[in-house]
Design an enzyme around this catalytic site. Structure first.
Site, short mmCIF file in Angstrom:
data_model
loop_
_atom_site.label_atom_id
_atom_site.label_comp_id
_atom_site.label_asym_id
_atom_site.label_seq_id
_atom_site.Cartn_x
_atom_site.Cartn_y
_atom_site.Cartn_z
N GLU A 48 -39.11 -16.28 -13.98
CA GLU A 48 -39.67 -14.98 -13.60
C GLU A 48 -38.91 -13.83 -14.25
OE1 GLU A 48 -39.76 -15.29 -9.28
OE2 GLU A 48 -41.69 -16.32 -9.39
N ASP A 66 -43.70 -22.99 -4.26
CA ASP A 66 -42.98 -21.82 -3.81
C ASP A 66 -43.14 -21.51 -2.33
OD1 ASP A 66 -41.50 -19.56 -3.83
OD2 ASP A 66 -42.95 -18.30 -4.87
N GLU A 94 -42.16 -15.07 3.74
CA GLU A 94 -42.94 -14.44 2.68
C GLU A 94 -44.40 -14.88 2.71
OE1 GLU A 94 -41.32 -15.25 -1.20
OE2 GLU A 94 -43.01 -14.32 -2.25
O1 GCW Z 1 -41.22 -16.86 -3.88
C1 GCW Z 1 -40.88 -16.18 -5.03
C2 GCW Z 1 -40.79 -14.76 -4.60
C3 GCW Z 1 -39.88 -13.95 -5.47
C4 GCW Z 1 -38.54 -14.67 -5.57
C5 GCW Z 1 -38.79 -16.04 -6.20
C6 GCW Z 1 -37.52 -16.87 -6.31
C7 GCW Z 1 -36.34 -13.80 -5.72
O2 GCW Z 1 -42.08 -14.20 -4.56
O3 GCW Z 1 -39.74 -12.69 -4.85
O4 GCW Z 1 -37.60 -13.94 -6.29
O5 GCW Z 1 -39.68 -16.76 -5.42
O6 GCW Z 1 -37.32 -17.72 -5.46
O7 GCW Z 1 -36.74 -16.68 -7.23
#
Ligand code: GCW
Length: 699
Positions: free
Chosen positions: A290, A364, A392
């Site tokens: 990311e 995730d 989240e």
């Molecule tokens: O779940 C996702 C989140 C991001 C997060 C990423 C991660 C810290 O939307 O906000 O970034 O995972 O775990 O690195």
């Protein structure tokens, strides 16, 4: 820990305030978490501390503050204390952090002994004693022994230096970076105490989406101040490290881990950190994920990167937690497969002070994911489990979703290698690793109740307890939390535990059951967005995950599709390759199946999916009714906030259901089964909902 016997202190608990057992009507703003021990009743308890250390003194203070009547005499002492050693108790097997609690005769006195091989062990034992008493144990019969099954039990704060928290729904960061290191907010102590009560022994202070600034002298001093507060509570401080820091701070041209100048920069940086924080735990790294920089930018491997950092902290006893949460925009492979493809070949190449940190599932932190196929697939590498405590994808702070069942479902999952479970891999038992760990992405902020709601506190609690012992069940943990949080009245505890135990499944049901995942709106991840298909990267779009079309729905991860099932051990892979032997709750994760497929219930897939949405909404209604019935048995403040949040949850569960059904119907052209309520609005209305400034998603 210092030598024993140098000091013998007796703290007599003078009982000033007499307060009968926590009266439910008493105001409570949630600040005290599960540590609500009231001032004791009855004659003074004597808490004797043999062996003086700061940690033992804290343990004694805890007991003095909260020991209820009936416990007349408690002694805290290290196992090496000559008088304790003479008792020949089975303390050798306790390891470094375990504790033993026994009624013994010490010298001339009958006493309840709390002992361990380190002062931290005694501290954990003291909290265990209080937990036992608060949950109704008989003090006269207490005999306990326990040691943690997992070595590193750490919180990951996704806290930014500007005070915002990524995916944080409990207010601003607890860390006031601006006034640190001078001002040590008393909340830092209360935070450490709460963690110590669960056995959490480490905290990563800053977001994995890290800024290099956290490694500057100014911020190292701030981290050191926090470390000083946390140390007597047995908690080590770690930092997320930005891989490109040698360029940003050091003026180097590269951050290539194979470049000796880069390695030297990190070594010097580590030395500097250890001068300020002698027991610094080490680094956590999110690399090549990311947008974060990493070794892949230079054609080097994740092991090259991790090992270079590991060499820098090794002389000081530090470790590196290297995240496996990687997926690349250049890689067309199924996102669920990418971490395994990248890391599995590196098994055996990591330094022995590196742990690879793996999310519970391959995508995730969704409301439900099958366990990550890396568990069990890297036997030569300690894999550190990463759970998300902050919600989240499970309704932010407002929805009641007890995550105990999510955690234990993953931990108890069989990897397909004999009887091995994910927990066996995580605690190191399967492969006899020296290191083992569990991380939880914290849900803690400056909100008065720390976690945004009373029930969110249970997720912090459950994470800590399960990190200590991954085999504890979700329900017993819920029960002990409820007893400490609301008192031991079964008329309260039983319905509360029932609500908690059903709550996560309710979220799965109203957001998308049967293995659906990643169907939320863009960016802030608040609310439904299964229709989203316009984002730059294919794997950012919900349509990539559910693949719904007129004929069916689900992601084919068998050989005819991405073949992600082949990443599991053969016995399991075989079962998952066939829809008939795949658990229905994971069906659409692994298979694309027709809307008319017959399910175990006799319903078609479409009917079944609709039924799940309705069940989820109904379950929230049931939770609300249960909570309403507790109105007079829970203090007004916590009752009122929870009741309001449940109303929000009910509204939003309905919204999730309606928006999702409106969308699925637009794709499959089907009507709703007879008697099922139509969505309140048309699809265009749901698509038009926008939520700027949603929390947890700093711009
Ligand atoms: O779940 C996702 C989140 C991001 C997060 C990423 C991660 C810290 O939307 O906000 O970034 O995972 O775990 O690195």
């Amino acid at each position: 820990m210092t030598g024993h016997g140098r000091w013998r202190g007796t703290i007599a608990a003078t009982l000033a305030l007499v307060m009968a057992a926590a009266s439910p009507a008493r105001a409570d703003d949630g600040y005290r978490l599960w540590l609500r021990g009231e001032a004791p009743v009855g004659p003074s308890a004597r808490v004797t501390v043999r062996d003086e250390t700061a940690t033992l003194r804290l343990a004694a203070e805890e007991l003095t503050r909260s020991l209820p009547a009936g416990i007349a005499d408690v002694t805290l002492a290290l196992a090496a204390d000559p008088q304790v050693a003479a008792l020949r108790l089975p303390t050798a097997s306790l390891g470094d952090e375990g504790y033993l609690i026994r009624r013994v005769r010490l010298g001339q006195r009958e006493t309840l002994l709390v002992t361990g091989n380190s002062d931290r062990g005694v501290l954990y034992g003291s909290f265990a004693l209080l937990r036992q008493l608060a949950t109704g144990a008989d003090a006269t019969r207490l005999a306990l022994a326990s040691s943690p099954r997992v070595k590193l039990r750490v919180l990951n704060h996704w806290d930014n230096l500007d005070g915002s928290v990524e995916r944080g729904y409990a207010g601003q960061s607890l860390w006031d970076w601006w006034t640190l290191p001078d001002f040590k907010d008393p909340r830092y102590t209360d935070y450490a105490r709460a963690n110590a009560s669960l056995g959490i022994n480490g905290t990563v202070l800053n977001n994995v989406n890290a800024k290099a600034d956290s490694l500057t002298p100014r911020y190292i001093a701030k981290a050191a101040a926090l470390a000083d507060v946390f140390r007597p509570w047995g908690i080590k401080v770690y930092l997320s490290a930005r891989f490109s820091a040698p360029i940003e701070l050091g003026g180097l041209k590269t951050a290539d881990p194979r470049d000796p100048a880069v390695a030297a920069w990190w070594k010097t940086k580590a030395d500097e950190i250890y001068r300020a924080v002698p027991d610094f735990g080490g680094f956590l790294v999110k690399a090549n994920s990311e947008g974060q920089p990493g070794p892949r930018d230079y054609g080097a491997t994740h092991a090259d990167g991790a090992n270079m950092l590991a060499a820098a902290v090794r002389p000081h006893g530090g470790i590196v937690m290297w995240r496996a949460f990687v997926y690349a925009d250049t890689d067309p492979e199924d996102r669920a497969k990418q971490a395994y493809s990248e890391f599995k070949p590196l098994d055996g190449t990591f330094a022995d002070n590196v742990l690879v940190q793996v999310k519970n599932g391959a995508i995730d932190f969704q409301p439900r994911e099958p366990f990550h196929p890396l568990f069990g697939a890297m036997p030569k590498t300690p894999l550190l489990m990463e759970f998300q405590i902050t919600k989240e994808y499970l309704g932010f702070a407002t929805h009641l979703a007890y995550l105990g069942p999510l955690f234990t479902e993953t931990l108890a999952a069989r990897t397909g290698r004999g009887a091995e479970t994910v927990a066996d891999v995580v605690d190191g038992a399967a492969e006899h690793h020296a290191l083992s760990g569990m991380a939880g992405v914290a849900n803690i902020g400056r909100d008065r109740d720390w976690s945004g709601s009373t029930f969110n506190q249970a997720n912090w609690y459950a994470f800590g307890r399960l990190a200590w012992d991954p085999t504890l069940g979700a329900e017993p943990v819920a029960r002990e939390w409820a007893q400490q949080t609301f008192g031991t009245d079964p008329g309260v505890v039983d319905p509360v535990v029932r609500m908690m135990m059903a709550s996560r499944e309710a979220v799965v049901d109203y957001t998308g059951a049967l293995g659906l995942a990643h169907v939320m709106a863009t960016g802030h991840h608040y609310g439904p967005g299964p229709w989203v298909s316009d984002l730059k990267r294919p794997e950012w779009n919900p349509v990539y995950y559910h693949r719904a079309d007129r004929g069916g729905i689900g992601f084919d991860r068998t050989r005819s599709g991405s073949d992600a099932v082949a990443q599991y051990a053969p016995a399991l892979a075989k079962r998952l390759a066939d829809p008939a032997t795949t658990p229905e709750r994971e069906l659409l994760w692994f298979h694309h199946v027709g809307w008319d497929r017959r399910m175990a219930s006799g319903k078609t897939l479409w009917e079944e999916l609709v039924a799940h949405y309705d069940r989820g909404v109904a379950a929230v209604g049931t939770m609300r009714a249960s909570w309403d019935a507790l109105r007079d048995r829970v203090d007004a403040e916590r009752w009122g906030k929870t009741a309001t949040y449940l109303a929000i949850q009910q509204r939003e569960a309905r919204w999730w259901r309606d928006a999702s059904l409106a969308y699925w119907m637009s794709v499959n052209g089907r009507a709703l089964p007879a008697g099922v309520a139509a969505p309140a609005h048309d699809l265009a209305w749901y698509k038009a909902q926008l939520f700027p400034h949603a929390p947890g998603h700093p711009e």
